[in-house]
Every structure is written in structure tokens, then in C-alpha cells.
Design an enzyme around this catalytic site. Structure first.
Site, PDB file in Angstrom:
ATOM      1  N   ASP A  67       0.774  -1.253  -0.017  1.00 23.21           N
ATOM      2  CA  ASP A  67      -0.042  -0.053   0.054  1.00 23.21           C
ATOM      3  C   ASP A  67       0.735   1.259   0.012  1.00 23.21           C
ATOM      4  O   ASP A  67       1.982   1.288   0.092  1.00 23.21           O
ATOM      5  CB  ASP A  67      -0.859  -0.044   1.297  1.00 23.21           C
ATOM      6  CG  ASP A  67      -0.347  -0.584   2.496  1.00 23.21           C
ATOM      7  OD1 ASP A  67       1.002  -0.576   2.695  1.00 23.21           O
ATOM      8  OD2 ASP A  67      -0.959  -0.942   3.458  1.00 23.21           O
ATOM      9  N   ASP A 136      -7.311  -3.327  14.724  1.00 21.79           N
ATOM     10  CA  ASP A 136      -8.785  -3.454  14.367  1.00 21.79           C
ATOM     11  C   ASP A 136      -8.971  -4.882  13.379  1.00 21.79           C
ATOM     12  O   ASP A 136      -9.924  -5.110  12.796  1.00 21.79           O
ATOM     13  CB  ASP A 136      -9.577  -2.264  13.844  1.00 21.79           C
ATOM     14  CG  ASP A 136      -8.657  -2.121  12.471  1.00 21.79           C
ATOM     15  OD1 ASP A 136      -7.571  -2.473  11.931  1.00 21.79           O
ATOM     16  OD2 ASP A 136      -9.039  -0.860  11.945  1.00 21.79           O
ATOM     17  N   HIS A 138      -7.040  -5.304  10.575  1.00 19.16           N
ATOM     18  CA  HIS A 138      -6.775  -4.963   9.094  1.00 19.16           C
ATOM     19  C   HIS A 138      -5.455  -5.542   8.497  1.00 19.16           C
ATOM     20  O   HIS A 138      -4.551  -5.705   9.183  1.00 19.16           O
ATOM     21  CB  HIS A 138      -7.014  -3.473   8.748  1.00 19.16           C
ATOM     22  CG  HIS A 138      -5.844  -2.695   9.332  1.00 19.16           C
ATOM     23  ND1 HIS A 138      -6.174  -1.753  10.167  1.00 19.16           N
ATOM     24  CD2 HIS A 138      -4.351  -2.714   8.895  1.00 19.16           C
ATOM     25  CE1 HIS A 138      -4.758  -0.899  10.310  1.00 19.16           C
ATOM     26  NE2 HIS A 138      -3.937  -1.485   9.581  1.00 19.16           N
ATOM     27  N   GLU A 143      -9.442  -1.855   5.797  1.00 24.43           N
ATOM     28  CA  GLU A 143     -10.232  -1.409   7.056  1.00 24.43           C
ATOM     29  C   GLU A 143     -11.278  -2.525   7.346  1.00 24.43           C
ATOM     30  O   GLU A 143     -12.065  -2.903   6.279  1.00 24.43           O
ATOM     31  CB  GLU A 143     -10.298   0.047   7.328  1.00 24.43           C
ATOM     32  CG  GLU A 143      -9.280   0.964   6.848  1.00 24.43           C
ATOM     33  CD  GLU A 143      -8.246   1.164   7.893  1.00 24.43           C
ATOM     34  OE1 GLU A 143      -8.481   0.560   8.877  1.00 24.43           O
ATOM     35  OE2 GLU A 143      -7.813   2.423   8.065  1.00 24.43           O
TER      36      GLU A 143
HETATM   37  C1  F6R Z   1       1.597  -1.531   6.191  1.00 24.44           C
HETATM   38  C2  F6R Z   1       0.202  -2.163   6.172  1.00 24.44           C
HETATM   39  C3  F6R Z   1      -0.521  -2.142   7.536  1.00 24.44           C
HETATM   40  C4  F6R Z   1       0.268  -2.609   8.988  1.00 24.44           C
HETATM   41  C5  F6R Z   1      -0.590  -2.384  10.263  1.00 24.44           C
HETATM   42  C6  F6R Z   1       0.148  -2.809  11.272  1.00 24.44           C
HETATM   43  O1  F6R Z   1       1.912  -1.759   4.799  1.00 24.44           O
HETATM   44  O2  F6R Z   1      -0.353  -2.449   5.158  1.00 24.44           O
HETATM   45  O3  F6R Z   1      -1.654  -2.943   7.508  1.00 24.44           O
HETATM   46  O4  F6R Z   1       0.922  -3.531   8.754  1.00 24.44           O
HETATM   47  O5  F6R Z   1      -1.553  -1.230  10.407  1.00 24.44           O
HETATM   48  O6  F6R Z   1       1.070  -1.440  11.621  1.00 24.44           O
HETATM   49  P1  F6R Z   1       2.336  -1.759  12.445  1.00 24.44           P
HETATM   50  O7  F6R Z   1       3.232  -2.697  12.181  1.00 24.44           O
HETATM   51  O8  F6R Z   1       2.872  -0.269  12.518  1.00 24.44           O
HETATM   52  O9  F6R Z   1       1.639  -1.749  13.955  1.00 24.44           O
END
Ligand code: F6R
Length: 258
Positions: A67, A136, A138, A143
Site C-alpha cells: 500500500d 482492528d 486490518h 479496514e
Molecule cells: C503496512 C500495512 C498495515 C500495517 C498495520 C500494522 O504496509 O499494510 O496494514 O501492517 O497497520 O502496523 P504496525 O506494524 O505499525 O503496527
């Protein structure tokens, strides 16, 4: 889905890095799907150490990231392209032209996401996809409420995500409200999934993903339908799993059998 539970996140990062390294050794031209965020940083460090010790080489590897914020240039220090350059690509011997991150400045986002998916397909599909998990549940920017069949597309960030990200930007107006993200359906096509989850604030998400019902409310739960998905957790992230004692030994045995 297999759950590997380690005492520390360093231990889990090392085991996950070993799985990525095995994929690269097996096929030096493999296609990796990569994630940003705080979670994979330790694993990326392990891979950089392996390259330094000449245990593996990423010279032929191609990568596609999950992303990117829509509206940010790859040179912006909060962009995911910038993150990948600093936390992985500059530390290993990958050819930068073989690394792909969605273009956050693409005006015609429909064309951008179509070309991105087509390029992954032309490369033969993703061999191994690295994932983190949001609190959450995701994965990527899928989301709660994202279709489990979704493809790469423009997504609206939740008010909570926008609020959480505000600390990284000078002005509230600069905080991105949209992102380009691979869909759950896109992620599910990867041959192997390596998801990392660390810390108590991920315990509910891990519980929902592993032992909850499959639901677009927790998009990581779709991975229950994947035939080669591995969750690497520390004890805090695994704390709410009902069968954690069973997973703790079964996971390591499955890993050894692989
Ligand atoms: C990042 C991504 C997100 C993260 C998620 C966890 O490319 O796709 O889904 O993996 O938000 O983020 P952290 O590792 O910062 O807790």
C-alpha cells in the site's frame, strides 16, 4: 493457518526472516509482497544481516508493496516508498528497479491499480507475502468493512487511522485521508503468507483473525481460508488465543516439517 508463538518479538522476527530467506534461496528470482509499519522492521534487519553475511542475495528478487498513501510523493518521509528504501532496500542488495510501490501521486488511480495488478500477474504472482496486522484486524489498508474479495484500489482511511497518523505530519491538513491498497482478494492469491504480530495491543486482532468467524469486520480473518498462512506472534500478541498452548508446540513442529 499456523500460529508460531515465540517468547520475544526478536525470536519471532528471526523465524519469519528464515521463512523469507528460504523462499529466496529456493527461487532467487522469487516475487515478494512487502509490508511497512513498525512490525516488520526487526525481520527486515535480520534479512539485512543475512545479506551482509552472504547467506542470501536479493539481486534477482522482485517485490511489490501492499500500500501507499494517496497524495504523497515517494520522496516524502512519511511515504511507504521512503520507508521501504530506508528500512530494507538500502540495506540489502536488491535492484531498486525490481521494487514496486504504488504511486501515491497517480491522478488516474484506476489506471495505476490496474497496471499494478497486471504487473504482479506478469511476474507470475506473489510467492510470499509479508503482512502486519492493525489493532482492528486490518491487513494492508483493508479496514473493517472491506470486502474479502477486494482488489487493489483507492480506499478511505477510518477517522481513527487518520487521527493516529496525525502525529507524523506538521499540519492536520497534510494527513492523508486516502490510500492505494492491495485488496484482501489480491493478498489471498499469494502462495505463502507470513504475518507478524507483536505486543498486547494486537492480542484482540490476533484472536479475531485466528479464532473468530471469517468476517469483513476483521479482514485478517480471511487468512483462515488460505492454505499456507503463518502467524508469527510474541507471547503478548498471542495472549488471548484459547488454544495458545496447543499452537505453541504444533506451530514449531509444522515449521520443522515444512
Ligand atoms: C503496512 C500495512 C498495515 C500495517 C498495520 C500494522 O504496509 O499494510 O496494514 O501492517 O497497520 O502496523 P504496525 O506494524 O505499525 O503496527
Amino acid at each position: 493457518m499456523e500460529v508460531i508463538i515465540c517468547k520475544t518479538k526478536d525470536e519471532a522476527s528471526r523465524l519469519a526472516a528464515d521463512m523469507v530467506a528460504a523462499c529466496v534461496k529456493k527461487n532467487p528470482k522469487c516475487v515478494l509482497g512487502l509490508a511497512t509499519g513498525s512490525t516488520p522492521i526487526g525481520m527486515y534487519k535480520c534479512l539485512a544481516e543475512d545479506v551482509k553475511a552472504r547467506k542470501i542475495s536479493f539481486k534477482g528478487v522482485r517485490s511489490w508493496n501492499l500500500d501507499e498513501y494517496w497524495g504523497l510523493a515517494g520522496t516524502h518521509d512519511q511515504s511507504y516508498r521512503y520507508f521501504m528504501d530506508k528500512n530494507l532496500f538500502e540495506l540489502i542488495d536488491i535492484d531498486r528497479k525490481n521494487t514496486h510501490v504504488l504511486n501515491g501521486l497517480a491522478k488516474d488511480w484506476k489506471r495505476e491499480v490496474k497496471a499494478y495488478e497486471a504487473a504482479i500477474k506478469r511476474a507470475g504472482g506473489i510467492d510470499l507475502q509479508v503482512l502486519g496486522i492493525g489493532s482492528d484486524g486490518h491487513i494492508a489498508f483493508n479496514e473493517p468493512g472491506s470486502s474479502l474479495a477486494s482488489r487493489t484500489r483507492l480506499v478511505s482511511l477510518t477517522p481513527q487511522t487518520i487521527k493516529d497518523n496525525a502525529r507524523f505530519f506538521k499540519k492536520a491538513a497534510d494527513v492523508p485521508k486516502y490510500a492505494l491498497s492491495m485488496g484482501v482478494g489480491t493478498i489471498m492469491e499469494a502462495r505463502t503468507i507470513v504475518l507478524l504480530a507483536f505486543g498486547a495491543n494486537k492480542a484482540d486482532a490476533v484472536k479475531g483473525a485466528v479464532e473468530g468467524g471469517i468476517s469483513q469486520f476483521c479482514t485478517a480473518s480471511a487468512l483462515q481460508m488460505h492454505k499456507d498462512a503463518w502467524f508469527f506472534c510474541d507471547e503478548a500478541a498471542a495472549a488471548k488465543l484459547k488454544l495458545k498452548k496447543y499452537y505453541a508446540w504444533r506451530g514449531l513442529e509444522e515449521l520443522a516439517r515444512r
